[in-house]
Motif scaffolding. Sequence first.
Motif, PDB file in Angstrom:
ATOM      1  N   PHE A   6       0.836  -1.205   0.000  1.00 47.17           N
ATOM      2  CA  PHE A   6       0.000   0.000   0.000  1.00 47.17           C
ATOM      3  C   PHE A   6       0.866   1.248   0.000  1.00 47.17           C
ATOM      4  O   PHE A   6       2.059   1.225   0.352  1.00 47.17           O
ATOM      5  N   GLU A   7       0.223   2.318  -0.408  1.00 43.72           N
ATOM      6  CA  GLU A   7       0.894   3.615  -0.480  1.00 43.72           C
ATOM      7  C   GLU A   7       1.286   4.060   0.914  1.00 43.72           C
ATOM      8  O   GLU A   7       0.524   3.918   1.868  1.00 43.72           O
ATOM      9  N   GLY A   8       2.496   4.584   1.013  1.00 44.75           N
ATOM     10  CA  GLY A   8       2.960   5.043   2.307  1.00 44.75           C
ATOM     11  C   GLY A   8       3.860   4.040   2.993  1.00 44.75           C
ATOM     12  O   GLY A   8       4.505   4.357   3.986  1.00 44.75           O
ATOM     13  N   SER A   9       3.921   2.833   2.467  1.00 45.74           N
ATOM     14  CA  SER A   9       4.833   1.837   3.020  1.00 45.74           C
ATOM     15  C   SER A   9       6.057   1.737   2.124  1.00 45.74           C
ATOM     16  O   SER A   9       6.103   2.335   1.041  1.00 45.74           O
ATOM     17  N   ASN A  10       7.039   0.967   2.556  1.00 42.56           N
ATOM     18  CA  ASN A  10       8.235   0.785   1.735  1.00 42.56           C
ATOM     19  C   ASN A  10       8.024  -0.228   0.614  1.00 42.56           C
ATOM     20  O   ASN A  10       8.854  -0.338  -0.286  1.00 42.56           O
ATOM     21  N   ALA A  11       6.917  -0.962   0.697  1.00 46.30           N
ATOM     22  CA  ALA A  11       6.712  -2.077  -0.247  1.00 46.30           C
ATOM     23  C   ALA A  11       6.803  -1.660  -1.714  1.00 46.30           C
ATOM     24  O   ALA A  11       7.485  -2.305  -2.501  1.00 46.30           O
ATOM     25  N   THR A  26       6.431   5.801   5.328  1.00 43.20           N
ATOM     26  CA  THR A  26       6.475   5.416   6.742  1.00 43.20           C
ATOM     27  C   THR A  26       6.405   3.908   6.844  1.00 43.20           C
ATOM     28  O   THR A  26       5.701   3.257   6.083  1.00 43.20           O
ATOM     29  N   LEU A  27       7.129   3.396   7.780  1.00 42.58           N
ATOM     30  CA  LEU A  27       7.135   1.950   7.979  1.00 42.58           C
ATOM     31  C   LEU A  27       6.109   1.630   9.036  1.00 42.58           C
ATOM     32  O   LEU A  27       6.219   2.076  10.167  1.00 42.58           O
ATOM     33  N   ARG A  28       5.079   0.923   8.626  1.00 43.97           N
ATOM     34  CA  ARG A  28       4.023   0.613   9.564  1.00 43.97           C
ATOM     35  C   ARG A  28       4.242  -0.757  10.157  1.00 43.97           C
ATOM     36  O   ARG A  28       4.679  -1.654   9.501  1.00 43.97           O
TER      37      ARG A  28
END
Lengths: 97, 469
Positions: free
Chosen positions: B422-427, B465-467
């Motif tokens: 998802f958007e906002g993660s490092n993936a 951001t890393l969730r």
Amino acid sequence: MAQTSLRLGLQQAAERPLIKEDLRATVGQHIEALIEGTANANVAGQLRAALKDPQSVIEIRSGETVQTATPDMPLRELLSPGTGEVEITVSKPHVGG
Amino acid sequence: MSVGDGPPAGATVRRLHRERATAGGALHGRKRRFGRRLSLPHGSPTSANAAQGQRGAGATAPVPRRGDLLLRLGTLIGPGDALVVDGHVLRLRWRMPRPGEDFAEVQGERRVVEEVGDLRELLTQVGLRYHRPLIAWANRLSFEPALELEPATASRKAPGKGQSVEQFVHERLVPRLQTEGFARLPLAEGGGAESEGEGGEEEDTALTRSGIGAAAAQMAERIATSQGLQHFVLQGDTYYSLVPFYGKPRPGQVHIRWRGVEFAGVDKEPRAQAVVRFDRHMATVAREVFSRFEPETPQWKRSDKVLYEDHVHSVVVQSGQVYCCRRIPPYVVEAPNRKLHRFGEVTVGVPIPDVEPTAVVRGSAARVMHEYQHMFLFGGAGACICMPRPAAFYQKLQKLPLEEGLVVLLESARMTMCSGYFEGSNAPYSHPTPNMAPLITAREARAQQLPIYRFYRKKGSHSVTLRWW
């Protein structure tokens, strides 16, 4: 009358019968109504925080079918009066790498 | 010797070839030179059959060797030179035909022809006979069972803890899994690998009813009528597409005559390049056709013990190692370009070498139990799921009873596979797109009742951001 239950991840939070009026609400409103019925304040707080986080995932399971939802989605789009047992799961983000 | 590339045979040579073909004794010299090749390969049409023009003889689906891709032009047609006209697949042999034998004239030189079969029929039989692996492959699952995920342990007893893994499974884990509620739901039918029976009227009726027969026929029709696959010749290292032709060929032009019909070569391409192109096309068609079908439960090894199984969870022993597993039904993942990708069913598992939580509930423990392709997997069967988590995550789980920690870890693995992109993660920085899974429209996903896990969940966010949970 079908039962609707609410979970935070794997943790059971609330449960009550699904009524016709619920179908007029949004997913978020229905979850909030379920949260009000929970005795666990800690879980209730975590659920409200997860609802505010758009990266959380809401899954609605009915039988073998699972659908994802957003808080602003009308519940009637996901359920029908003939729907059986319904389980709503709110999960915090689980990132992959 | 490449007939297609050399100068065309002159009139004298062509006359000599005609004389040799009609006077059997003249073949003696050739026999000595190509002694071994004069005997027809086992199973190939006899000269009598060829003379009678029997078509469709021997049109059976080729049996792939282990590791062969099912839909390869090489597997369908066989090695060596080949001619395909009007869907008839013919193998060209390097020898002069005997009287009565079927032959084709290639650049004026007669070559024995062996009929392999009708291309449509061959493709249909491949689709019917191998529909299960094709469905699994189209859904990005491997039909091959998972092999040797862990080295066999000498003993399943946990050292120094007093309780064996088996005791833990029966006394604690299974009761815990049963409280999840999935035990109330019926097991998926036909989930085992018990029956691999092929053929028979019942099987045919089932295939027809399930739509597999129509799908196989559709695949065969689409491939057989594709441009470049209706008439062509593979000669040495070169592919030539052919068109019907009447008259005198130009000097150097590939000219083929078979049973009174003439063809001329129009396009030329290196054989290897053409074969790769056709293989890709066939794979595309097969995937489009067979991805509509739901694969059966992944055919991983079921010959080992299944200690517990319900609709979602299972506890199995594989290669001496106990695993707690969770089945994840098919799901859809949204890509950054907003396209949707359909992932097939997958079973994830965690090995239980010990009853000590620190030895079980740890990073890199969760893995897929069979071949599977996903953004967060690196490797084949048994690949660990990349779940970036701080140490505190696992420490928290290790403080729980082991059966609780296992269930939570498997749920985290499920959520990671389904919704961890998802958007906002490092993936998305490590994996630009989930393009290993086929595309699907939102309408199709709804029709198939598949959950769609969105990439875009918050507007206007570009922060990384890393969730973690």
